[in-house]
Design a protein around this motif. Structure first.
Motif, PDB file in Angstrom:
ATOM      1  N   GLU A 215      25.855 -16.131   0.385  1.00  0.00           N
ATOM      2  CA  GLU A 215      26.930 -16.780  -0.469  1.00  0.00           C
ATOM      3  C   GLU A 215      27.749 -16.702   0.195  1.00  0.00           C
ATOM      4  OE1 GLU A 215      26.145 -18.050  -3.807  1.00  0.00           O
ATOM      5  OE2 GLU A 215      24.429 -17.280  -4.166  1.00  0.00           O
ATOM      6  N   ASP A 216      28.457 -18.179   0.220  1.00  0.00           N
ATOM      7  CA  ASP A 216      29.752 -18.036   1.376  1.00  0.00           C
ATOM      8  C   ASP A 216      31.065 -17.963   0.205  1.00  0.00           C
ATOM      9  OD1 ASP A 216      31.269 -18.951   3.216  1.00  0.00           O
ATOM     10  OD2 ASP A 216      32.284 -20.353   2.730  1.00  0.00           O
ATOM     11  N   GLY A 217      31.977 -16.637  -0.124  1.00  0.00           N
ATOM     12  CA  GLY A 217      33.124 -16.954  -1.472  1.00  0.00           C
ATOM     13  C   GLY A 217      33.634 -15.896  -0.228  1.00  0.00           C
ATOM     14  N   LYS A 218      34.080 -14.930  -1.633  1.00  0.00           N
ATOM     15  CA  LYS A 218      35.418 -13.893  -1.296  1.00  0.00           C
ATOM     16  C   LYS A 218      34.029 -12.192  -1.381  1.00  0.00           C
ATOM     17  CE  LYS A 218      34.864 -12.125  -6.168  1.00  0.00           C
ATOM     18  NZ  LYS A 218      35.805 -11.554  -7.916  1.00  0.00           N
ATOM     19  N   TYR A 219      33.206 -12.143  -1.581  1.00  0.00           N
ATOM     20  CA  TYR A 219      32.310 -11.224  -0.602  1.00  0.00           C
ATOM     21  C   TYR A 219      31.806 -11.068   0.738  1.00  0.00           C
ATOM     22  CZ  TYR A 219      32.459  -9.906  -5.787  1.00  0.00           C
ATOM     23  OH  TYR A 219      32.886  -9.728  -7.358  1.00  0.00           O
ATOM     24  N   ARG A 220      31.532 -11.957   1.322  1.00  0.00           N
ATOM     25  CA  ARG A 220      31.248 -12.615   2.631  1.00  0.00           C
ATOM     26  C   ARG A 220      31.694 -13.799   2.644  1.00  0.00           C
ATOM     27  NH1 ARG A 220      27.511 -12.550  -1.548  1.00  0.00           N
ATOM     28  NH2 ARG A 220      27.696 -10.896  -1.428  1.00  0.00           N
ATOM     29  N   ASN A 221      31.706 -14.418   4.432  1.00  0.00           N
ATOM     30  CA  ASN A 221      32.329 -15.741   4.511  1.00  0.00           C
ATOM     31  C   ASN A 221      32.085 -15.510   5.569  1.00  0.00           C
ATOM     32  OD1 ASN A 221      34.567 -17.374   6.855  1.00  0.00           O
ATOM     33  ND2 ASN A 221      35.150 -17.165   4.761  1.00  0.00           N
ATOM     34  N   TRP A 222      31.507 -17.239   5.694  1.00  0.00           N
ATOM     35  CA  TRP A 222      30.864 -17.712   6.721  1.00  0.00           C
ATOM     36  C   TRP A 222      31.631 -17.648   8.299  1.00  0.00           C
ATOM     37  CZ3 TRP A 222      26.246 -18.493   8.627  1.00  0.00           C
ATOM     38  CH2 TRP A 222      25.773 -19.420   9.902  1.00  0.00           C
ATOM     39  N   GLY A 223      32.283 -18.109   8.344  1.00  0.00           N
ATOM     40  CA  GLY A 223      33.506 -17.746   9.916  1.00  0.00           C
ATOM     41  C   GLY A 223      33.333 -16.379  10.106  1.00  0.00           C
ATOM     42  N   ASP A 224      32.886 -15.685   9.227  1.00  0.00           N
ATOM     43  CA  ASP A 224      33.194 -14.263  10.412  1.00  0.00           C
ATOM     44  C   ASP A 224      31.780 -13.859  10.356  1.00  0.00           C
ATOM     45  OD1 ASP A 224      35.396 -13.179   8.676  1.00  0.00           O
ATOM     46  OD2 ASP A 224      34.667 -12.643   6.819  1.00  0.00           O
ATOM     47  N   ALA A 225      30.746 -14.619   9.409  1.00  0.00           N
ATOM     48  CA  ALA A 225      28.848 -14.163   9.526  1.00  0.00           C
ATOM     49  C   ALA A 225      28.889 -15.040  11.108  1.00  0.00           C
ATOM     50  CB  ALA A 225      28.214 -14.401   9.169  1.00  0.00           C
ATOM     51  N   VAL A 226      29.673 -15.963  11.168  1.00  0.00           N
ATOM     52  CA  VAL A 226      29.861 -16.515  12.643  1.00  0.00           C
ATOM     53  C   VAL A 226      30.252 -15.778  13.605  1.00  0.00           C
ATOM     54  CG1 VAL A 226      30.088 -18.317  14.485  1.00  0.00           C
ATOM     55  CG2 VAL A 226      28.886 -18.759  11.380  1.00  0.00           C
ATOM     56  N   ARG A 227      31.519 -15.486  13.865  1.00  0.00           N
ATOM     57  CA  ARG A 227      32.150 -14.707  14.832  1.00  0.00           C
ATOM     58  C   ARG A 227      31.824 -13.300  14.798  1.00  0.00           C
ATOM     59  NH1 ARG A 227      38.701 -12.961  13.317  1.00  0.00           N
ATOM     60  NH2 ARG A 227      38.763 -12.498  15.478  1.00  0.00           N
ATOM     61  N   TYR A 228      31.070 -12.766  14.778  1.00  0.00           N
ATOM     62  CA  TYR A 228      30.708 -10.878  14.360  1.00  0.00           C
ATOM     63  C   TYR A 228      28.913 -10.999  14.251  1.00  0.00           C
ATOM     64  CZ  TYR A 228      35.447 -10.435  13.422  1.00  0.00           C
ATOM     65  OH  TYR A 228      37.247 -10.454  13.175  1.00  0.00           O
ATOM     66  N   GLY A 229      28.728 -11.822  14.132  1.00  0.00           N
ATOM     67  CA  GLY A 229      27.384 -12.377  14.409  1.00  0.00           C
ATOM     68  C   GLY A 229      26.319 -10.877  13.343  1.00  0.00           C
ATOM     69  N   PHE A 230      26.205 -11.558  12.486  1.00  0.00           N
ATOM     70  CA  PHE A 230      25.773 -11.108  10.624  1.00  0.00           C
ATOM     71  C   PHE A 230      25.826 -11.677   9.934  1.00  0.00           C
ATOM     72  CE2 PHE A 230      29.837 -10.374   9.793  1.00  0.00           C
ATOM     73  CZ  PHE A 230      29.699 -10.827   8.076  1.00  0.00           C
TER      74      PHE A 230
END
Length: 360
Positions: A215-230
């Motif tokens: 769920e891409d939004g204020k609690y989690r961000n797809w860009g963060d997930a790709v950058r840091y791997g999670f």
């Protein structure tokens, strides 16, 4: 007693429209194949003249939105005992059809996969379990008392999910009409079909692949997930607990709800509460509180193990931006944060989109 159906044309005078039993039988199967909604709007035709393992042929085999099968047998010129006995025999074969066999039957009788046709018909993905129950429909141009007695006996005394539907073909000048009548209430027959359930037929899981809803939004961000791997989920145990299925070495197909599939990756560390996760950034170990995150509220409830984000570390193999997410009708989706991906159709289509072999 047998049902009598008639049509009268009412203009300046009352005139009965003629009915031809022979013409009805001749046209009936072609009419149903052309548009099965005349029988029921809730059915998708799987195949016509489907061959059983015993060398016999089912007139029509259909599937409903729940994934249950419907045997449609035309009476034609057979006696009541012959057609009912044949239909029951077909049911004994149909009840054991596996998920893969049903897909194969459809492909042998149609162009394209069942997943696409099902999604187009019902605007929903093909269920993971097919053929949990089945029904028998005897289709005829007229009802005789012997057929009625046999069907009522099987239905009332043995809960056999069998019904009869009667179509009559009428012709007046250059106009053609067809009528439909049921012997038994279809809703009652549907209830009886639950008694035919056998061991569930699910598409086999390859013991490797999962879908993760991100769920891409204020609690989690797809860009963060790709950058840091999670990947992550939180705001309640119901959302985060399914991440516990993901084991090191498993492959995930990551999907952003209402957008589509955005990445494929390998799990390198099982789910942990967010405050316990350590990332390796440029050779240095950092906790997530030390990272520059685009998600404005990912650190919510960080000390609450029930509500906080739970993190699964991922090594991404392929990924795209949210705006480039891949979605077509028939792909697997449900509301769980993580679930086993049993749909080979989804695996094939998504891996093809990302441009690498299924066995990567």
């Amino acid at each position: 007693m047998p049902i009598e159906v008639g049509i009268w044309k009412v203009n300046d005078e009352i005139k009965k429209v003629t009915f031809s039993p022979i013409e009805s039988e001749r046209k009936l199967e072609d009419i149903l194949v052309k548009d099965l909604s005349i029988l029921s709007d809730d059915l998708l035709l799987i195949g016509r003249q489907v061959q059983t393992d015993y060398g016999k042929f089912i007139d029509m085999l259909a599937i409903d939105e729940e994934g249950n099968l419907h045997i449609i047998e035309l009476k034609k010129n057979r006696t009541p005992r012959e057609v009912v006995a044949q239909a029951v025999d077909y049911a004994s074969w149909v009840q054991n059809l596996s998920y893969d066999r049903i897909l194969k039957i459809y492909e042998e009788n149609n162009h394209g996969p069942l997943e696409e046709a099902f999604a187009e018909k019902f605007d929903n993905a093909l269920p993971e379990k097919l053929n949990d129950s089945h029904q028998i429909m005897i289709v005829s141009s007229q009802l005789d008392s012997e057929t009625e007695r046999i069907i009522n006996y099987l239905s009332n005394n043995f809960d056999v999910p069998i019904n009869a539907v009667f179509f009559r073909y009428f012709e007046e000048s250059d106009q053609q009409f067809i009528t439909r009548s049921w012997l038994l209430d279809p809703n009652i027959v549907e209830e009886k079909s639950s008694n035919t359930k056998v061991e569930g037929k699910k598409e086999k899981w390859n013991k490797q692949d999962f879908v993760v809803n991100f769920e891409d939004g204020k609690y989690r961000n797809w860009g963060d997930a790709v950058r840091y791997g999670f990947v992550s989920a939180g705001n309640g145990r119901w959302y985060s607990k399914t991440l516990n299925q993901l084991f090191a070495g498993a492959r995930i197909f990551c999907m952003i709800p209402k957008s589509g599939y955005v990445g494929i990756g390998k799990v390198i560390e099982a789910a942990k509460p967010i405050k316990d996760v350590v990332f390796s950034i440029d050779g240095q170990e950092k906790k997530i509180t030390e990272l520059q995150l685009q998600a404005s509220n990912m650190l919510h409830d960080i000390d609450d193990l029930e509500k906080c984000e739970h993190i699964v570390k991922i090594e991404w193999e392929k990924h795209v931006r949210k705006e480039e997410a891949y979605w077509i009708k028939g792909l697997k989706a449900n509301q769980n944060s993580a679930y086993k991906l049993r749909s080979q159709y989804t695996i094939d289509k998504v891996t093809e989109f990302f441009g690498f072999d299924q066995d990567v």
